[in-house]
Structure formats: structure tokens, C-alpha cells
Design a protein around this motif. Structure first.
Motif, short mmCIF file in Angstrom:
data_model
loop_
_atom_site.label_atom_id
_atom_site.label_comp_id
_atom_site.label_asym_id
_atom_site.label_seq_id
_atom_site.Cartn_x
_atom_site.Cartn_y
_atom_site.Cartn_z
N GLU A 123 -2.54 10.29 -18.69
CA GLU A 123 -2.90 9.94 -20.07
C GLU A 123 -3.16 11.18 -20.93
O GLU A 123 -3.30 11.06 -22.15
CB GLU A 123 -4.13 9.04 -20.05
N THR A 124 -3.23 12.35 -20.33
CA THR A 124 -3.45 13.57 -21.11
C THR A 124 -2.15 14.16 -21.65
O THR A 124 -2.18 15.04 -22.50
CB THR A 124 -4.13 14.65 -20.27
N GLY A 125 -1.03 13.70 -21.11
CA GLY A 125 0.26 14.25 -21.51
C GLY A 125 0.72 15.40 -20.64
O GLY A 125 1.74 16.05 -20.93
N ALA A 126 0.01 15.68 -19.55
CA ALA A 126 0.38 16.78 -18.66
C ALA A 126 1.74 16.52 -18.02
O ALA A 126 2.10 15.38 -17.71
CB ALA A 126 -0.67 16.96 -17.57
N LYS A 162 -10.82 13.83 -21.04
CA LYS A 162 -9.50 13.42 -21.53
C LYS A 162 -9.20 13.97 -22.92
O LYS A 162 -8.14 14.57 -23.14
CB LYS A 162 -9.38 11.90 -21.54
N ASP A 163 -10.09 13.77 -23.87
CA ASP A 163 -9.81 14.17 -25.25
C ASP A 163 -9.58 15.67 -25.35
O ASP A 163 -8.67 16.12 -26.06
CB ASP A 163 -10.95 13.74 -26.17
N PHE A 164 -10.41 16.44 -24.66
CA PHE A 164 -10.25 17.90 -24.66
C PHE A 164 -8.89 18.29 -24.09
O PHE A 164 -8.16 19.10 -24.67
CB PHE A 164 -11.38 18.54 -23.85
N LEU A 165 -8.53 17.70 -22.95
CA LEU A 165 -7.27 18.04 -22.30
C LEU A 165 -6.07 17.63 -23.15
O LEU A 165 -5.07 18.35 -23.22
CB LEU A 165 -7.21 17.38 -20.93
N VAL A 166 -6.16 16.48 -23.79
CA VAL A 166 -5.07 16.02 -24.66
C VAL A 166 -4.78 17.06 -25.73
O VAL A 166 -3.61 17.42 -25.99
CB VAL A 166 -5.41 14.66 -25.30
N ASP A 167 -5.83 17.57 -26.37
CA ASP A 167 -5.65 18.53 -27.46
C ASP A 167 -5.06 19.85 -26.95
O ASP A 167 -4.14 20.41 -27.55
CB ASP A 167 -6.99 18.80 -28.15
N VAL A 168 -5.60 20.36 -25.85
CA VAL A 168 -5.14 21.65 -25.31
C VAL A 168 -3.69 21.54 -24.83
O VAL A 168 -2.86 22.42 -25.12
CB VAL A 168 -6.06 22.11 -24.16
N ILE A 169 -3.41 20.48 -24.10
CA ILE A 169 -2.06 20.30 -23.56
C ILE A 169 -1.04 20.15 -24.68
O ILE A 169 0.06 20.72 -24.62
CB ILE A 169 -2.03 19.10 -22.60
N ALA A 170 -1.39 19.43 -25.71
CA ALA A 170 -0.47 19.25 -26.84
C ALA A 170 -0.13 20.59 -27.47
O ALA A 170 1.03 20.84 -27.85
CB ALA A 170 -1.08 18.31 -27.87
N GLU A 171 -1.12 21.47 -27.58
CA GLU A 171 -0.87 22.79 -28.17
C GLU A 171 0.07 23.62 -27.31
O GLU A 171 1.01 24.26 -27.82
CB GLU A 171 -2.20 23.54 -28.36
N PHE A 172 -0.13 23.60 -26.01
CA PHE A 172 0.77 24.34 -25.12
C PHE A 172 2.18 23.77 -25.17
O PHE A 172 3.16 24.52 -25.22
CB PHE A 172 0.24 24.31 -23.68
N LYS A 173 2.28 22.47 -25.16
CA LYS A 173 3.61 21.85 -25.14
C LYS A 173 4.35 22.07 -26.47
O LYS A 173 5.58 22.19 -26.49
CB LYS A 173 3.49 20.36 -24.80
N ARG A 174 3.61 22.16 -27.56
CA ARG A 174 4.24 22.49 -28.84
C ARG A 174 4.89 23.87 -28.79
O ARG A 174 5.83 24.17 -29.54
CB ARG A 174 3.21 22.45 -29.98
N ASN A 175 4.36 24.72 -27.91
CA ASN A 175 4.87 26.07 -27.76
C ASN A 175 5.83 26.21 -26.59
O ASN A 175 6.14 27.33 -26.15
CB ASN A 175 3.70 27.05 -27.61
N GLY A 176 6.30 25.08 -26.06
CA GLY A 176 7.32 25.10 -25.03
C GLY A 176 6.85 25.52 -23.66
O GLY A 176 7.64 25.98 -22.83
N ILE A 177 5.55 25.34 -23.39
CA ILE A 177 4.97 25.74 -22.11
C ILE A 177 4.67 24.50 -21.27
O ILE A 177 3.93 23.61 -21.71
CB ILE A 177 3.67 26.55 -22.32
N LYS A 224 3.36 33.14 -23.46
CA LYS A 224 4.31 32.03 -23.28
C LYS A 224 4.97 32.05 -21.89
O LYS A 224 6.18 32.24 -21.76
CB LYS A 224 5.37 32.03 -24.37
N PRO A 225 4.17 31.83 -20.84
CA PRO A 225 4.74 31.72 -19.50
C PRO A 225 5.53 30.42 -19.37
O PRO A 225 5.50 29.57 -20.27
CB PRO A 225 3.50 31.70 -18.60
N ASP A 226 6.20 30.27 -18.24
CA ASP A 226 6.93 29.02 -18.00
C ASP A 226 5.97 27.85 -17.81
O ASP A 226 6.27 26.72 -18.21
CB ASP A 226 7.80 29.16 -16.75
N GLN A 227 4.82 28.13 -17.19
CA GLN A 227 3.87 27.07 -16.87
C GLN A 227 2.44 27.59 -17.03
O GLN A 227 2.15 28.74 -16.71
CB GLN A 227 4.07 26.61 -15.42
N VAL A 228 1.58 26.75 -17.54
CA VAL A 228 0.15 27.02 -17.55
C VAL A 228 -0.54 25.96 -16.70
O VAL A 228 -0.22 24.77 -16.81
CB VAL A 228 -0.43 27.05 -18.98
#
Length: 237
Positions: free
Chosen positions: A144-147, A111-126, A85-89
Motif C-alpha cells: 500500500e506504500t507503492g514500494a 504508511k503515510d510517511f513511506l508513501v510520501d518518501v517512496i513517491a519522491e524517489f519514484k518520481r526521480n526514477g529510483i 540517483k542510484p538504481d535502487q534505494v
């Protein structure tokens, strides 16, 4: 002021060349922060040829500024980031056998791959950042990926600038401007150095952070690590 995050991969490379713990990676991270750097970056790769996965864990208790972990979001990397859980990935599409990062994401194709991965990191506060080339379509795709941020891949700028082509910064300025319009933060990295950083900073808007490793550590061989960190900070003012 644009923040300086120092990539310490090269210190790990030197340590690994002889085994043991010289130079001490954790002490180096502490010292670099003490010298004024506002962040520490690492880029672990599957073969652990420089940063080891255990280093990522050990650094968690040492980095008191901003902790940024870069890498290709394969399962082992994703699991590590979610554990530490770093500050940024920062997501980088480098191949397993890549010597160094050599391209940005196609944010439309993936896009679809990045959307899923980014959502998981952001759910964990990263906070998430995507490594991209300075192409407007890729910036739009990143939005559009949510980055939260993009990191502009600056190797082509550094190469052209060294050859006297200052106009190479124009596409980076345009990309950063577009990111600002889309409310995405802008980071930058790769081959930025004491020679080109000030010019890049002066011409690229909305620049929040630069991640610099190879050049900074190489310059420190001649000028000293504390002195070089101070010189980078001066160029970012």
C-alpha cells in the motif's frame, strides 16, 4: 538467478580505521563487480563511521552493475539519494546510533510517511525497496506504500538456522509468496552467509536479490575476495 549485491561498508570501516585510502573503496567496488557480483550496496549513516556521503557520490561513476543505497530516509539521506540517483534505494528504519540494522518497518504505522518518501524517489526514477520483517501484515502494508520491492530482514533466520532450526525459513517463504501475489519484488539481507544462503535460496520463492556484506567480507579474510564472490554466486544458482 538471484542477484548478488555486495555491501562494501566493512571495506570502508577498515579504510577509516587508519585514515588515508587503504583499502581503496572504489577499486574494491570495481574488483567485486569484475569478480561477478551483480550489484554494490552501501549504507551510509549520519556519523559516516564507514561509508561517507562523498563515497556515495564517487561510487556513482564506478558502479556499472546495480547501485543500491540503504538507509533511514531522514532529510540528509533523502537529499543524497536524489542527488546520486542510484538504481535502487532501500529504506531501513535504523536509529542514528544503531550498530547495525535490527528491525523492519511497521508499514502500517508509518504508511503515510513511506508513501510520501517512496513517491519522491519514484518520481526521480529510483526503484524503492522497504526493509521488513517476515510478517504478512507488513508485506500487505508495504504494497500500500507503492514500494517496488521488499527486503526481508533475515537475522532471525540466520540465528535459528545456525542453531539447527531449519523450520525458521517457513515464515520467510510465506512472506515471499505473499509479496509475489501482490506483485512486489523480493530482496533479502542481513547475516546471510556461505553457510545458510543456499538453503534460504532453495526455500524462498521469488527471490530477486540478496545484499550481503559482513559475512562475505569476513569470509574473504580467509578465502580471498574473488573466491568468496564466486562461492556466493554458485550458491545462488
Amino acid at each position: 538467478m538471484t542477484k548478488l549485491s555486495v555491501n562494501i561498508n566493512k571495506i570502508a570501516t577498515l579504510r577509516n580505521a587508519r585514515g588515508g585510502n587503504v583499502p581503496d573503496l572504489l577499486k574494491a567496488a570495481k574488483d567485486i563487480q569484475g569478480f561477478g557480483a551483480q550489484g554494490i550496496t552501501i549504507h551510509p549513516r549520519p556519523d559516516e563511521r564507514h561509508i561517507r556521503y562523498q563515497d556515495a557520490r564517487d561510487l556513482k561513476s564506478v558502479v556499472y552493475t546495480e547501485y543500491n543505497i540503504e538507509g533511514n530516509p531522514e532529510k540528509q539521506f533523502v537529499d543524497l539519494v536524489l542527488e546520486v540517483k542510484p538504481d535502487q534505494v532501500t529504506l531501513v528504519p535504523d536509529a542514528v546510533d544503531a550498530i547495525t540494522s535490527n528491525s523492519g518497518w511497521d508499514t502500517i504505522k508509518h504508511k503515510d510517511f513511506l508513501v510520501d518518501v517512496i513517491a519522491e524517489f519514484k518520481r526521480n526514477g529510483i526503484r524503492t525497496s522497504i526493509f521488513v520483517d517476515p510478517v504478512i501484515e507488513m508485506i500487505d502494508g508495504a504494497a500500500e506504500t507503492g514500494a517496488d520491492r521488499i527486503e526481508l530482514y533475515t537475522e532471525s533466520f540466520a540465528t535459528e538456522y545456525a542453531n539447527g532450526n531449519e523450520q525458521s525459513v517457513i515464515v520467510y517463504a510465506a512472506a515471499a509468496k505473499r509479496a509475489g501475489e501482490l506483485h512486489i519484488g523480493v530482496n533479502a539481507g542481513h547475516d546471510l552467509s556461505l553457510d545458510n544462503l543456499k538453503f534460504f535460496k532453495q526455500n524462498v520463492p521469488n527471490l530477486l536479490e540478496v545484499s550481503i556484506g559482513h559475512a562475505l567480507i569476513s569470509e574473504a579474510l580467509y578465502l580471498g575476495l574473488e573466491n568468496v564472490v564466486s562461492m556466493y554466486l554458485h550458491r545462488l544458482k
